[in-house]
Enzyme design. Sequence first.
Site, PDB file in Angstrom:
ATOM      1  CE  LYS A   1      37.889 -42.168 -21.424  1.00 35.60           C
ATOM      2  NZ  LYS A   1      37.660 -43.701 -21.588  1.00 35.60           N
TER       3      LYS A   1
ATOM      4  CE  LYS B   1      24.848 -32.004  -8.901  1.00 33.49           C
ATOM      5  NZ  LYS B   1      24.174 -31.066  -8.812  1.00 33.49           N
TER       6      LYS B   1
ATOM      7  CE  LYS C   1      37.450 -51.463 -25.537  1.00 32.13           C
ATOM      8  NZ  LYS C   1      36.205 -50.800 -25.308  1.00 32.13           N
TER       9      LYS C   1
ATOM     10  CG  HIS D   1      36.143 -43.390 -16.307  1.00 29.97           C
ATOM     11  ND1 HIS D   1      35.857 -43.018 -16.666  1.00 29.97           N
ATOM     12  CD2 HIS D   1      36.236 -44.444 -17.410  1.00 29.97           C
ATOM     13  CE1 HIS D   1      35.825 -42.549 -17.820  1.00 29.97           C
ATOM     14  NE2 HIS D   1      36.160 -43.501 -18.450  1.00 29.97           N
TER      15      HIS D   1
ATOM     16  CG  ASP E   1      39.533 -46.829 -22.549  1.00 25.88           C
ATOM     17  OD1 ASP E   1      38.924 -45.502 -22.509  1.00 25.88           O
ATOM     18  OD2 ASP E   1      38.190 -47.010 -22.918  1.00 25.88           O
TER      19      ASP E   1
ATOM     20  CD  GLU F   1      33.692 -51.670 -22.215  1.00 21.38           C
ATOM     21  OE1 GLU F   1      33.387 -50.685 -23.240  1.00 21.38           O
ATOM     22  OE2 GLU F   1      35.053 -51.307 -21.682  1.00 21.38           O
TER      23      GLU F   1
HETATM   24  P1  NDP Z   1      35.523 -38.175 -33.434  1.00 24.07           P
HETATM   25  O1  NDP Z   1      37.071 -38.553 -34.879  1.00 24.07           O
HETATM   26  O2  NDP Z   1      34.529 -38.710 -33.878  1.00 24.07           O
HETATM   27  O3  NDP Z   1      35.178 -36.395 -34.509  1.00 24.07           O
HETATM   28  C1  NDP Z   1      36.607 -35.650 -33.773  1.00 24.07           C
HETATM   29  C2  NDP Z   1      35.776 -34.431 -34.258  1.00 24.07           C
HETATM   30  O4  NDP Z   1      36.974 -33.119 -34.480  1.00 24.07           O
HETATM   31  C3  NDP Z   1      35.040 -34.039 -36.341  1.00 24.07           C
HETATM   32  O5  NDP Z   1      33.854 -33.558 -35.348  1.00 24.07           O
HETATM   33  C4  NDP Z   1      35.966 -33.336 -36.733  1.00 24.07           C
HETATM   34  O6  NDP Z   1      35.352 -32.902 -37.268  1.00 24.07           O
HETATM   35  C5  NDP Z   1      36.551 -32.394 -35.610  1.00 24.07           C
HETATM   36  N1  NDP Z   1      37.800 -32.175 -35.908  1.00 24.07           N
HETATM   37  C6  NDP Z   1      39.423 -32.668 -35.913  1.00 24.07           C
HETATM   38  N2  NDP Z   1      40.045 -31.601 -36.873  1.00 24.07           N
HETATM   39  C7  NDP Z   1      39.792 -30.430 -36.246  1.00 24.07           C
HETATM   40  C8  NDP Z   1      40.309 -29.285 -36.831  1.00 24.07           C
HETATM   41  N3  NDP Z   1      41.314 -29.031 -36.850  1.00 24.07           N
HETATM   42  N4  NDP Z   1      39.331 -28.175 -36.642  1.00 24.07           N
HETATM   43  C9  NDP Z   1      38.135 -28.132 -35.766  1.00 24.07           C
HETATM   44  N5  NDP Z   1      37.471 -29.525 -35.805  1.00 24.07           N
HETATM   45  C10 NDP Z   1      38.055 -30.289 -36.182  1.00 24.07           C
HETATM   46  O7  NDP Z   1      36.247 -38.014 -32.364  1.00 24.07           O
HETATM   47  P2  NDP Z   1      35.011 -38.783 -31.156  1.00 24.07           P
HETATM   48  O8  NDP Z   1      33.933 -37.346 -31.184  1.00 24.07           O
HETATM   49  O9  NDP Z   1      34.972 -39.784 -30.791  1.00 24.07           O
HETATM   50  O10 NDP Z   1      35.709 -38.397 -29.837  1.00 24.07           O
HETATM   51  C11 NDP Z   1      36.434 -36.777 -28.856  1.00 24.07           C
HETATM   52  C12 NDP Z   1      37.227 -37.194 -28.164  1.00 24.07           C
HETATM   53  O11 NDP Z   1      35.789 -37.133 -27.205  1.00 24.07           O
HETATM   54  C13 NDP Z   1      38.050 -37.831 -27.758  1.00 24.07           C
HETATM   55  O12 NDP Z   1      38.763 -36.420 -27.277  1.00 24.07           O
HETATM   56  C14 NDP Z   1      37.849 -38.604 -27.109  1.00 24.07           C
HETATM   57  O13 NDP Z   1      38.834 -39.558 -26.432  1.00 24.07           O
HETATM   58  C15 NDP Z   1      36.133 -38.266 -25.877  1.00 24.07           C
HETATM   59  N6  NDP Z   1      35.483 -39.315 -26.342  1.00 24.07           N
HETATM   60  C16 NDP Z   1      34.909 -40.200 -26.847  1.00 24.07           C
HETATM   61  C17 NDP Z   1      33.895 -40.829 -27.161  1.00 24.07           C
HETATM   62  C18 NDP Z   1      32.970 -42.104 -28.006  1.00 24.07           C
HETATM   63  O14 NDP Z   1      32.315 -42.471 -27.525  1.00 24.07           O
HETATM   64  N7  NDP Z   1      33.449 -40.732 -29.159  1.00 24.07           N
HETATM   65  C19 NDP Z   1      33.475 -41.241 -24.886  1.00 24.07           C
HETATM   66  C20 NDP Z   1      34.714 -40.329 -24.056  1.00 24.07           C
HETATM   67  C21 NDP Z   1      35.242 -40.198 -25.063  1.00 24.07           C
HETATM   68  P3  NDP Z   1      35.437 -32.382 -38.924  1.00 24.07           P
HETATM   69  O15 NDP Z   1      34.632 -33.953 -39.814  1.00 24.07           O
HETATM   70  O16 NDP Z   1      34.511 -31.337 -39.564  1.00 24.07           O
HETATM   71  O17 NDP Z   1      37.309 -31.866 -39.473  1.00 24.07           O
END
Ligand code: NDP
Length: 460
Positions: A142, A176, A332, A234, A229, A210
């Site tokens: 999401k 689940k 929030k 959800h 969000d 929250e």
């Molecule tokens: P982050 O910004 O922390 O991480 C993003 C990742 O994407 C990094 O590891 C980066 O790796 C990688 N990345 C970016 N560009 C590229 C590219 N061109 N090629 C390969 N890898 C790339 O994001 P989040 O982990 O917070 O979120 C990820 C997803 O999960 C989003 O859709 C978010 O909405 C969703 N989400 C997140 C939650 C959370 O709590 N964090 C909760 C629920 C959903 P590198 O630096 O090596 O490029």
Amino acid sequence: MTSQTTVKTLLILGASGDLTGRLLLPGLARLVAKGRAPGLRLAGAGSSDWTPGQWLDRVNTAFADAEAHADAAGKLELKRVLESTSYHQVDVTAPGLLAALLARLEAPVAVYFALPPQISQKACEVLHPHDVPPGTRLVVEKPFGFSLESARRLNEVLRTLVPEDHIHRVDHFLGKATVLNILGLRFANNFLEPVWGRDHIAKVEIIFDEDLALEGRARYYDGAGALRDMIQSHLLQIMALLAIEPPATIGERDLRDAIAAVLRASSIKPPYTDSTRRARYLAGSLGGKDVPDYTAEEGVDPDRNTETLAEVRVDIDNWRWKGVPFILRSGKALGTKRKEAVVTFRPVPHLPAGFTGTDTPNTLRIGFGPDTLELDVDVNGPGDIFSLDRAALVAELNASELLPYGEVLEGVLTGDPLLSVRGDTAEECWRIVEPVLAAWAAGKVPLEEYRAGSGGPAPE
Ligand code: NDP
């Protein structure tokens, strides 16, 4: 119950990201330690130039808790995954690179897009159907698109790559155990079904309050807000589960058909000044810690008028629910954490004269994470036999031995899309909230304020 995985390799794109470290890998670790991912290999990818050791450190750290609690067989399984894991430096938006990686991994592969949403979209757009080996599963986080139009476009791209039942649109709120707890309560109890509708229910509230503020997530949250969000994804899913018609089975087809039918009948009706509220938190205190105004948080653009609390009344226009308000609210920085659905029944048509004390409508509360059930009833309390008192019948519902993301991953690995949001449903949820987003953007509903740590904006 142990399920057989159909996936041989889990490829996490976004290896260095927050979701991967904090939720995905710990969720996977518990699944592996319980022997529920036999033979699975793990691969991580990112655009960073990481050494294999850096990735291994990350996985090791995330696996530590599960390792500490695992039995001997679980420890061996975790060790096996650690010894075989690999890291791949790939810019997934560059044509051909992700395809080449897929060709090198043992198939079938589940590709988890733990990436910023626009990067996930781009990564899918540069893939061609012939790049994606048969059996590949695509797991998309999401937010699924940012509007009805963008969700449609993303669906179109995904469907050119794999069949719908190989697309997993993740909604981690719907673990689940929670889904099955709601279904068990609703459809395994004969006394409940006849009163489950407009004749006996006055309103249904689904609340996710929250007690955390922004927590440094401005980059994502300030562009999204509480309605996108939490409610678009959800809370509409929870509402649908509470409102569905009895399915013949709890298989994904019957269940997801029933959910889609409820959402197609659902809308938020104008005028939106009556059916919606939006608010933003001001400085206050949470758990003894000072919280600044939302607009003073780093990365927030005050001119966006992003809401940190959203409340909507959804109407389900069908035989069962016509006229019953479903109030969905999420905010929030509230003083009390609350994650529950509250079903309020209509008052009795006539209370026999002679009773004294409270005569309050029955309520059924379903708490989420941990899942609980509380039925509030009026009974003849201690003391005066004519006086009515409130009593609560309380039960704890099933708690999963997996973490929420472990449940999500198990669905992906075993090829069960039950917990995934189906494509048409993702679009319906946008269709429901989009008129509200437009009215809010046009300033048609005032942006209220509440103090961080309070109970939200003053009741109307
Ligand atoms: P982050 O910004 O922390 O991480 C993003 C990742 O994407 C990094 O590891 C980066 O790796 C990688 N990345 C970016 N560009 C590229 C590219 N061109 N090629 C390969 N890898 C790339 O994001 P989040 O982990 O917070 O979120 C990820 C997803 O999960 C989003 O859709 C978010 O909405 C969703 N989400 C997140 C939650 C959370 O709590 N964090 C909760 C629920 C959903 P590198 O630096 O090596 O490029």
